[in-house]
Design a protein around this motif. Structure first.
Motif, PDB file in Angstrom:
ATOM      1  N   ILE A 300       0.657  -0.924   0.316  1.00  0.00           N
ATOM      2  CA  ILE A 300       0.798  -0.399  -0.075  1.00  0.00           C
ATOM      3  C   ILE A 300       0.525   1.231   0.036  1.00  0.00           C
ATOM      4  O   ILE A 300       0.533   2.277  -0.982  1.00  0.00           O
ATOM      5  CB  ILE A 300      -0.661  -0.249   1.193  1.00  0.00           C
ATOM      6  CG1 ILE A 300      -1.954  -1.001   1.238  1.00  0.00           C
ATOM      7  CG2 ILE A 300      -1.656   1.191   1.099  1.00  0.00           C
ATOM      8  CD1 ILE A 300      -2.707  -1.076   2.947  1.00  0.00           C
ATOM      9  N   ALA A 301       2.197   0.832   0.365  1.00  0.00           N
ATOM     10  CA  ALA A 301       2.610   2.329   1.037  1.00  0.00           C
ATOM     11  C   ALA A 301       3.700   2.338  -0.114  1.00  0.00           C
ATOM     12  O   ALA A 301       3.320   3.383  -1.144  1.00  0.00           O
ATOM     13  CB  ALA A 301       4.206   2.378   1.872  1.00  0.00           C
ATOM     14  N   GLU A 327      -3.056   9.631   2.832  1.00  0.00           N
ATOM     15  CA  GLU A 327      -3.191   9.037   2.645  1.00  0.00           C
ATOM     16  C   GLU A 327      -4.137   7.601   2.799  1.00  0.00           C
ATOM     17  O   GLU A 327      -4.774   6.464   3.095  1.00  0.00           O
ATOM     18  CB  GLU A 327      -2.504   8.327   0.674  1.00  0.00           C
ATOM     19  CG  GLU A 327      -3.667   7.365   0.148  1.00  0.00           C
ATOM     20  CD  GLU A 327      -5.137   8.447  -0.529  1.00  0.00           C
ATOM     21  OE1 GLU A 327      -5.311   7.322  -0.753  1.00  0.00           O
ATOM     22  OE2 GLU A 327      -4.900   9.367  -0.808  1.00  0.00           O
ATOM     23  N   MET A 328      -2.679   6.971   3.791  1.00  0.00           N
ATOM     24  CA  MET A 328      -2.870   5.741   4.867  1.00  0.00           C
ATOM     25  C   MET A 328      -4.002   6.101   5.676  1.00  0.00           C
ATOM     26  O   MET A 328      -4.498   5.045   6.035  1.00  0.00           O
ATOM     27  CB  MET A 328      -1.272   5.390   5.508  1.00  0.00           C
ATOM     28  CG  MET A 328       0.005   5.373   4.670  1.00  0.00           C
ATOM     29  SD  MET A 328      -0.155   3.855   3.797  1.00  0.00           S
ATOM     30  CE  MET A 328      -0.001   2.378   5.340  1.00  0.00           C
ATOM     31  N   ASN A 329      -4.309   7.249   6.641  1.00  0.00           N
ATOM     32  CA  ASN A 329      -5.226   7.357   7.108  1.00  0.00           C
ATOM     33  C   ASN A 329      -6.892   6.398   7.076  1.00  0.00           C
ATOM     34  O   ASN A 329      -7.362   6.291   7.333  1.00  0.00           O
ATOM     35  CB  ASN A 329      -5.083   8.523   8.066  1.00  0.00           C
ATOM     36  CG  ASN A 329      -4.541   8.822   9.274  1.00  0.00           C
ATOM     37  OD1 ASN A 329      -4.477   7.569  10.116  1.00  0.00           O
ATOM     38  ND2 ASN A 329      -3.462   9.112   9.762  1.00  0.00           N
ATOM     39  N   TYR A 330      -6.552   7.354   5.190  1.00  0.00           N
ATOM     40  CA  TYR A 330      -7.919   7.378   4.410  1.00  0.00           C
ATOM     41  C   TYR A 330      -7.998   5.601   4.528  1.00  0.00           C
ATOM     42  O   TYR A 330      -9.014   5.125   4.363  1.00  0.00           O
ATOM     43  CB  TYR A 330      -7.736   8.195   3.655  1.00  0.00           C
ATOM     44  CG  TYR A 330      -9.212   7.826   2.519  1.00  0.00           C
ATOM     45  CD1 TYR A 330     -10.641   8.577   2.947  1.00  0.00           C
ATOM     46  CD2 TYR A 330      -9.587   6.926   1.040  1.00  0.00           C
ATOM     47  CE1 TYR A 330     -11.264   8.184   1.656  1.00  0.00           C
ATOM     48  CE2 TYR A 330      -9.711   7.006   0.759  1.00  0.00           C
ATOM     49  CZ  TYR A 330     -11.327   7.615   0.748  1.00  0.00           C
ATOM     50  OH  TYR A 330     -12.460   7.507   0.409  1.00  0.00           O
ATOM     51  N   GLY A 342       0.179   1.719  10.555  1.00  0.00           N
ATOM     52  CA  GLY A 342       0.764   3.092   9.993  1.00  0.00           C
ATOM     53  C   GLY A 342       1.886   2.362   9.868  1.00  0.00           C
ATOM     54  O   GLY A 342       2.644   1.289   9.578  1.00  0.00           O
ATOM     55  N   LEU A 343       3.257   3.994   9.656  1.00  0.00           N
ATOM     56  CA  LEU A 343       4.960   2.724   9.180  1.00  0.00           C
ATOM     57  C   LEU A 343       5.604   3.779   9.329  1.00  0.00           C
ATOM     58  O   LEU A 343       5.278   5.351  10.058  1.00  0.00           O
ATOM     59  CB  LEU A 343       4.805   2.712   7.970  1.00  0.00           C
ATOM     60  CG  LEU A 343       4.670   3.799   7.158  1.00  0.00           C
ATOM     61  CD1 LEU A 343       5.502   4.165   5.396  1.00  0.00           C
ATOM     62  CD2 LEU A 343       3.358   3.658   6.196  1.00  0.00           C
ATOM     63  N   GLU A 344       6.790   3.639  10.487  1.00  0.00           N
ATOM     64  CA  GLU A 344       7.752   5.021  10.419  1.00  0.00           C
ATOM     65  C   GLU A 344       8.476   4.940   9.292  1.00  0.00           C
ATOM     66  O   GLU A 344       8.723   3.871   8.394  1.00  0.00           O
ATOM     67  CB  GLU A 344       8.711   5.023  11.778  1.00  0.00           C
ATOM     68  CG  GLU A 344       7.788   4.509  12.781  1.00  0.00           C
ATOM     69  CD  GLU A 344       8.010   3.739  14.311  1.00  0.00           C
ATOM     70  OE1 GLU A 344      10.183   3.390  13.425  1.00  0.00           O
ATOM     71  OE2 GLU A 344       8.012   3.656  15.008  1.00  0.00           O
ATOM     72  N   ALA A 345       9.179   5.734   8.748  1.00  0.00           N
ATOM     73  CA  ALA A 345       9.238   5.866   7.592  1.00  0.00           C
ATOM     74  C   ALA A 345      10.776   7.205   7.249  1.00  0.00           C
ATOM     75  O   ALA A 345      10.337   8.115   8.291  1.00  0.00           O
ATOM     76  CB  ALA A 345       8.521   6.657   6.743  1.00  0.00           C
ATOM     77  N   ALA A 389      -2.729   7.487  15.068  1.00  0.00           N
ATOM     78  CA  ALA A 389      -3.541   8.820  15.028  1.00  0.00           C
ATOM     79  C   ALA A 389      -2.924   9.302  16.573  1.00  0.00           C
ATOM     80  O   ALA A 389      -3.129  10.059  17.171  1.00  0.00           O
ATOM     81  CB  ALA A 389      -4.484   8.503  15.453  1.00  0.00           C
ATOM     82  N   GLN A 390      -1.917   8.210  17.344  1.00  0.00           N
ATOM     83  CA  GLN A 390      -1.288   8.493  18.626  1.00  0.00           C
ATOM     84  C   GLN A 390       0.462   8.732  18.182  1.00  0.00           C
ATOM     85  O   GLN A 390       1.053   8.299  18.417  1.00  0.00           O
ATOM     86  CB  GLN A 390      -1.324   7.401  19.012  1.00  0.00           C
ATOM     87  CG  GLN A 390      -2.390   7.123  19.778  1.00  0.00           C
ATOM     88  CD  GLN A 390      -2.124   5.509  20.118  1.00  0.00           C
ATOM     89  OE1 GLN A 390      -1.259   4.705  20.813  1.00  0.00           O
ATOM     90  NE2 GLN A 390      -3.480   5.274  21.201  1.00  0.00           N
TER      91      GLN A 390
END
Length: 476
Positions: A300-301, A327-330, A342-345, A389-390
């Motif tokens: 996805i990313a 986009e990832m949140n959506y 999610g991810l760290e990038a 979200a956090q």
């Protein structure tokens, strides 16, 4: 309870000895009655007495045969008395000898009722014989009539003694039979319990066999399922590699290395590289989780990054992270729930024409080797993950700095620094990782991957790898 071998042998020996003794006494009585050879009868009675004494000695050793021994001892007294009385009266003594030996023989075969009956009949006959001899001396000639009364008393006392001992023996036999019967019933109960236990064991064994067959069947199903899953995951690995193959090809054309050590077959770490308008975009991400869930997020990313950079032509790492976060949140937000995936990038944009590099990090740092100053700089990322979200901060920060030929950049996920190992089984730590990178300044960038891999394996040792590991190094 079965008698012991010694008991059976002892009983049979007494049985045979009693028969022999009875026959011997009978012969002596016949000789005394028909031939009147007193000396011969005396000798035979003496031999008979010796035999009885021997039997008495051996039978007294076994408590269950002591009554028989007492009868035999009483027989000895009768034999001696019969010989002493002389005349026809000693035939009465012989008769006593015969009956007592017969009683001993019967007792050895455990027939107390027959013994009692024989004793009663014998006692009555013996008493009548004495009374008849005393009242009618003309019919029964007795050489010593004065002995008749003594003989009657002696025989009566002996009979009373024999009857008492037989009664005691009978009670003892009944007690032993009761014990034997109780033991038989106990053995029957135990046998029944054993039978029930055997049936239960048989049933349990059949159930175990059935369970074993069911487990074998389930094992086959699980094995088949596992093989299918393994095939699917391996196929997913090929798809994932193909998806990022273009990024790897771009890196191969540059002075760079990519150390990629997945924890599982597929990885949640990814490296996305694109070149557009003279700018090289490098994005390295660590998606939530590892294995299949993490691998899905990398797909996805990658798709979102490709659309942002290529279609929107966004060149700022800060803007790229902002678009990626939205986009990832959506895409990952569930109705009524807070998104925690999610991810760290870290995203690095290198413009070789302008000798400028831009970096923005979502909870991931960048290490910059300044070839002119010969120093390492650590550029911290923003405390805001992508699609989660956090977050502590709301906006991503962007760093810009001039570069020159020979400068090096390092991006890495947390799998390397969080790995447990060493002598104290501690984390490798970011501090130790920065020190290791600083020690690689004299090693060409493509060769650094093997050094870092060796360091990682040595640190991990036989410990389990806890996360996906990815380290990227590039020299401009």
């Amino acid at each position: 309870m079965q008698p012991s071998t010694f008991t059976i042998f002892h009983k049979r020996a007494l049985y045979l000895a009693s028969i022999a003794n009875t026959l011997f006494a009978s012969t002596a009585a016949l000789i005394a009655y028909f031939i009147m050879q007193d000396m011969l009868v005396c000798i035979m009675f003496i031999i008979d007495t010796v035999i009885n004494l021997i039997l008495t000695y051996f039978t007294f050793k076994k408590p269950s045969y002591r009554i028989t021994a007492l009868c035999m001892l009483n027989n000895n007294l009768f034999v001696l008395y019969g010989w002493y009385a002389s005349g026809n009266i000693h035939n009465i003594g012989n008769l006593v000898s015969l009956v007592l030996m017969a009683q001993g023989h019967i007792m050895l075969n455990d027939k107390p009722k027959i013994v009692t009956k024989v004793s009663i009949v014998f006692g009555i006959c013996l008493a009548l014989l004495h009374i008849f001899a005393f009242l009618f001396p003309n019919y029964i000639v007795v050489s010593r009539p004065e002995m008749l009364l003594f003989d009657l008393v002696f025989v009566t006392v002996s009979y009373t003694f024999i009857s008492f001992t037989l009664k005691k023996y009978s009670d003892q036999v009944q007690e032993e039979q009761a014990i034997v019967q109780e033991q038989k019933e106990e053995m029957a109960t135990q046998n029944e319990e054993l039978r029930v236990t055997n049936e239960e064991l048989t049933t349990t064994r059949e159930e175990i066999m059935s369970q074993r067959e069911e487990l074998a069947r389930q094992h086959q199903v699980l094995q088949r399922t596992n093989n299918n899953l393994l095939l699917s995951i391996n196929y997913a690995n090929r798809i994932q590699k193909a998806l990022f193959n273009s990024s790897r090809n771009i890196l191969k054309g540059k002075d760079s290395f990519l150390l990629d050590i997945p924890k599982d077959i597929v990885s949640g770490d990814f490296c996305f590289v694109r070149e557009l308008n003279g700018i090289t975009y490098i994005a390295q991400g660590d998606c939530t989780g590892h294995g299949v869930p993490g691998a899905i997020l990398t797909v996805i990313a990658s798709e979102i990054l490709d659309r942002i950079i290529v279609e929107k032509k966004s060149w700022s790492p800060k803007e790229i992270l902002t678009f990626l976060d939205a986009e990832m949140n959506y895409r990952l937000k569930e109705e009524g729930k807070t998104n925690l995936d999610g991810l760290e990038a870290g995203i690095l944009a290198i413009d070789s024409k302008m000798d400028v590099a831009l970096f923005a990090g979502a909870k991931r740092p960048l290490i910059h080797w300044d070839s002119e100053k010969k120093t390492y700089n650590i550029i911290r990322g923003t405390k805001k993950a992508v699609g989660n979200a956090q977050n502590v901060e709301n906006q991503y920060k962007e760093n810009i700095f001039r570069i020159q030929k020979g400068d090096r950049f390092y991006l890495f996920t947390d799998g390397y620094v969080d790995q447990f190992g060493g002598e104290d089984n501690k984390k490798y730590s970011s501090k130790r990782f920065y020190r290791t990178i600083s020690e690689l300044s004299d090693i060409k960038i493509p060769e650094q991957a093997q050094v870092l891999l060796g360091e990682f394996e040595e640190w991990k040792g036989d410990k389990k790898q806890i996360d996906d590991v990815m380290v990227l190094g590039i020299e401009v």
